[in-house]
Scaffold this active site. Structure first.
Site, mmCIF file in Angstrom:
data_model
loop_
_atom_site.group_PDB
_atom_site.id
_atom_site.type_symbol
_atom_site.label_atom_id
_atom_site.label_comp_id
_atom_site.label_asym_id
_atom_site.label_seq_id
_atom_site.Cartn_x
_atom_site.Cartn_y
_atom_site.Cartn_z
ATOM 1 N N ASP A 32 0.773 -1.159 0.052
ATOM 2 C CA ASP A 32 0.114 -0.122 0.033
ATOM 3 C C ASP A 32 0.652 1.277 -0.110
ATOM 4 O O ASP A 32 2.060 1.214 0.145
ATOM 5 C CB ASP A 32 -1.021 0.021 1.107
ATOM 6 N N ASN A 69 -7.603 -2.796 14.262
ATOM 7 C CA ASN A 69 -9.100 -2.992 13.756
ATOM 8 C C ASN A 69 -9.139 -4.391 12.745
ATOM 9 O O ASN A 69 -10.389 -4.625 12.178
ATOM 10 C CB ASN A 69 -9.676 -1.812 13.001
ATOM 11 N N HIS A 93 -7.348 -4.725 10.054
ATOM 12 C CA HIS A 93 -7.073 -4.175 8.551
ATOM 13 C C HIS A 93 -5.823 -4.980 8.158
ATOM 14 O O HIS A 93 -4.958 -5.403 8.995
ATOM 15 C CB HIS A 93 -7.285 -2.901 8.179
ATOM 16 N N GLU A 107 -9.652 -1.740 5.305
ATOM 17 C CA GLU A 107 -10.547 -1.379 6.468
ATOM 18 C C GLU A 107 -11.597 -2.341 6.773
ATOM 19 O O GLU A 107 -12.108 -2.997 5.781
ATOM 20 C CB GLU A 107 -10.859 -0.187 6.544
HETATM 21 P P1 PGA Z 1 2.153 -1.619 12.668
HETATM 22 O O1 PGA Z 1 1.248 -1.749 11.525
HETATM 23 O O2 PGA Z 1 3.142 -2.736 12.112
HETATM 24 O O3 PGA Z 1 2.892 -0.398 12.533
HETATM 25 O O4 PGA Z 1 1.517 -2.103 14.042
HETATM 26 C C1 PGA Z 1 0.373 -2.665 11.119
HETATM 27 C C2 PGA Z 1 -0.697 -2.226 10.186
HETATM 28 O O5 PGA Z 1 -1.242 -1.220 10.265
HETATM 29 O O6 PGA Z 1 -0.961 -2.888 9.269
#
Ligand code: PGA
Length: 245
Positions: A67, A136, A138, A143
């Site tokens: 992404d 959440n 995702h 999302e």
């Molecule tokens: P993080 O992000 O590794 O910084 O916790 C993970 C994500 O939001 O997919």
């Protein structure tokens, strides 16, 4: 689903590094699906160490990132193009022409999403996809509520995602509202998927992932249906799973 329970973040990163390195060494032209965020940083450090020790070459590899934020280009320190160059690409022998990160600044983002899918198809398939997870549920920036059939698309970020990710920016106001992300079907098409989850702040997320039904309300739940899916957690992240202590 395979579950690897590791002691701490360091061991989790090494376990992921072993899996990714094995994949690179076992294929002539490995295609890697890469993630950003805090969680894969230890994995990338380990891959860099192995490269610097002469054990691992990325010359024949191709990479696709999950992404990118809409509106940020590679010069912005919050962009995922910047992150990948800084944390991995500049330290290894991967030809930059083989490294793909979605553009958040293409004039026609819809067309860009289609072209990104085509590039993945042209590469054959993603041999191993690295994932982190949002609190959440995702994956990528898919999302809650995103269709399991989705392909690379433009998304509106959840307020909670913008807030959590504001630590990478000077202020919450600077965090973009939109992003381009591989879709859930794009992710599920990978041959192998590894999901890394570390730390106490993700303990509820791990418990929910393992205990919830497969549902678009919790995007990562679909991974439980993938035939070659490994969840790698550390003790802190696993601490709220029923019966874990
Ligand atoms: P993080 O992000 O590794 O910084 O916790 C993970 C994500 O939001 O997919």
């Amino acid at each position: 689903m395979k579950l690897l329970k590791m002691k701490d973040y360091k061991e989790l990163s090494k376990a992921a590094c072993d899996l990714v390195a094995d994949k690179i060494q076992s294929l002539d032209n490995p295609v890697l699906g890469l993630a950003t965020g805090s969680t894969p940083e230890g994995l990338y450090e380990c891959l860099i160490e192995r490269h610097q020790a002469g054990e691992l070459s990325f010359k024949q590899a191709t990479t696709f990132n999950l992404d990118e934020y809409v509106g940020l280009d590679s010069t912005h320190p919050g962009s995922y193009q910047y992150y990948m160059y800084d944390k991995l690409f500049k330290h290894i022998d991967l030809p930059l022409s083989s490294a793909h990160v979605p553009s958040g600044t293409d004039e026609n983002l819809e067309e860009h999403c289609k072209a990104y899918e085509e590039e993945i198809r042209n590469a054959g398939k993603i041999d191993i996809q690295i994932l982190g997870i949002g609190i959440n549920g995702h994956i990528g920036f898919n999302e809650p509520g995103t269709s399991f059939d989705s392909r690379t698309h433009v998304v509106e970020l959840d307020a909670s995602t913008r807030e959590v990710n504001s630590r990478f920016f000077d202020s919450l106001d600077e965090v973009p509202y939109k992003a381009v992300t591989m879709g859930i079907q794009t992710i599920m098409d990978a041959d192998e998927i590894i999901l890394l989850i570390s730390g106490e702040n993700k303990a509820d997320t791990v418990a929910e992932l393992l205990q919830t039904e497969v549902s678009e309300a919790f995007p990562a739940s679909i991974l439980k249906e993938h035939p070659n899916f490994t969840l790698i957690v550390d003790e802190a992240a696993y601490s709220k799973v029923k019966g874990s202590s």
